[in-house]
Design an enzyme around this catalytic site. Structure first.
Site, mmCIF file in Angstrom:
data_model
loop_
_atom_site.group_PDB
_atom_site.id
_atom_site.type_symbol
_atom_site.label_atom_id
_atom_site.label_comp_id
_atom_site.label_asym_id
_atom_site.label_seq_id
_atom_site.Cartn_x
_atom_site.Cartn_y
_atom_site.Cartn_z
ATOM 1 N N GLU A 202 0.520 -1.174 0.509
ATOM 2 C CA GLU A 202 0.264 -0.159 -0.107
ATOM 3 C C GLU A 202 0.513 1.949 -0.077
ATOM 4 O O GLU A 202 1.473 1.508 1.066
ATOM 5 C CB GLU A 202 -1.210 -0.018 1.108
ATOM 6 C CG GLU A 202 -2.580 1.086 0.931
ATOM 7 C CD GLU A 202 -2.984 1.023 2.577
ATOM 8 O OE1 GLU A 202 -3.825 2.296 2.569
ATOM 9 O OE2 GLU A 202 -2.354 0.352 3.390
ATOM 10 N N ASP A 203 0.496 1.529 -1.400
ATOM 11 C CA ASP A 203 1.439 3.491 -0.975
ATOM 12 C C ASP A 203 0.014 4.617 -0.275
ATOM 13 O O ASP A 203 -0.954 4.445 -0.195
ATOM 14 C CB ASP A 203 0.878 4.057 -2.556
ATOM 15 C CG ASP A 203 1.923 4.887 -2.349
ATOM 16 O OD1 ASP A 203 2.369 6.071 -1.858
ATOM 17 O OD2 ASP A 203 1.694 5.727 -3.701
#
Length: 273
Positions: A202-203
């Site tokens: 996840e960014d």
């Protein structure tokens, strides 16, 4: 260590101290509270027409990895080797950079309001790396396991199991240190649907505005699921996601399957943080 009582208290918004708090070896304090977000696909799906991009890949603003869609997903597990993170070229060392790797159930499509998750957050703060294990029943606040030590190169297995639509168990194991933490939750809301199982990098740029750290690559092995009817398997039928931080921009995370229960996600060199 059973964290059920601690988790219940934290999820109710109370402040609770662990009985023997011990921060990871970097001795940094916990970062500002963050919460993993639902996939931004429903609002910010990025389409693509590039002939050199596999058509099975879709892009959104925060999730990269493998997502299975169906019904009755009961458990998801996966193992990663923790990468050595670093600042992207030209990045401001005074700005917090981060990425997260986790396994979970739900969060997409017809059941977008809840996610069962366990994972590892990776932060670079003033050029100092920090790694934190955490548990979450989204949208409740995540709970950091502050006595769970993680270092680059450690092999970490993460597992979530939905025992009902409102209860679950979590476990995370560091095979390098032999440490294992587990927890149980009951009577939670919103209810799970069991429509998805996922293995995600996840960014936080797309959700919390935190720039992406250069994590090199994260590989999930032993990426397996089980349904409440006893069906089990890997990621063969999973859809692959990548991350673009803006429509028309370059991919900042690309993922691919390596086998029936393996996938890898890569930080794209040269991408702006």
């Amino acid at each position: 260590m059973n964290l059920t009582a601690i988790l219940h208290a934290v999820l109710l918004g109370l402040t609770v101290a662990l009985s023997h708090p011990r921060e990871p070896s970097n001795e940094l304090s916990l970062p500002a509270a963050r919460r993993s977000r639902l996939t931004d696909r429903l609002n910010t799906l990025f389409t693509h027409n590039s002939s050199d991009t596999p058509p099975t890949v879709t892009y959104n603003a925060n999730w990269a990895g493998a997502v299975l869609t169906g019904a009755g997903y009961r458990s998801a597990t996966g193992t990663i080797q923790v990468p050595a993170i670093r600042l992207p070229p030209g990045a401001d060392s005074n700005v917090l950079h981060a990425v997260s790797a986790w396994v979970g159930i739900d969060g997409e499509y017809a059941c977008p309001n809840a996610i069962l998750q366990v994972g590892v957050d990776m932060y670079m703060n003033h050029s100092v790396p920090a790694y934190w294990a955490w548990l979450e029943w989204f949208p409740n606040r995540s709970t950091y396991l502050t006595d769970f030590v993680i270092r680059p190169g450690d092999s970490i297995t993460m597992t979530v199991m939905a025992t009902s639509r409102s209860s679950a168990t979590f476990s995370i194991t560091n095979h390098a240190t032999g440490q294992k933490d587990s927890a149980s939750l009951a009577d939670q809301a919103p209810l799970l649907c069991g429509f998805n199982a996922e293995w995600i990098v996840e960014d936080f740029w797309g959700s919390d505005g935190v720039p992406l750290v250069d994590f090199g690559s994260v590989a999930f092995t032993g990426a397996l699921f089980e349904t409440d009817t006893g069906i089990s398997g890997g990621v063969e039928g999973a859809k692959m996601d990548g991350v673009k931080e803006k429509a028309g921009g370059p991919a900042v995370i690309e993922c691919e399957k390596l086998g029936g229960s393996e996938l890898t996600c890569e930080y794209k060199k040269g991408a702006s943080p």
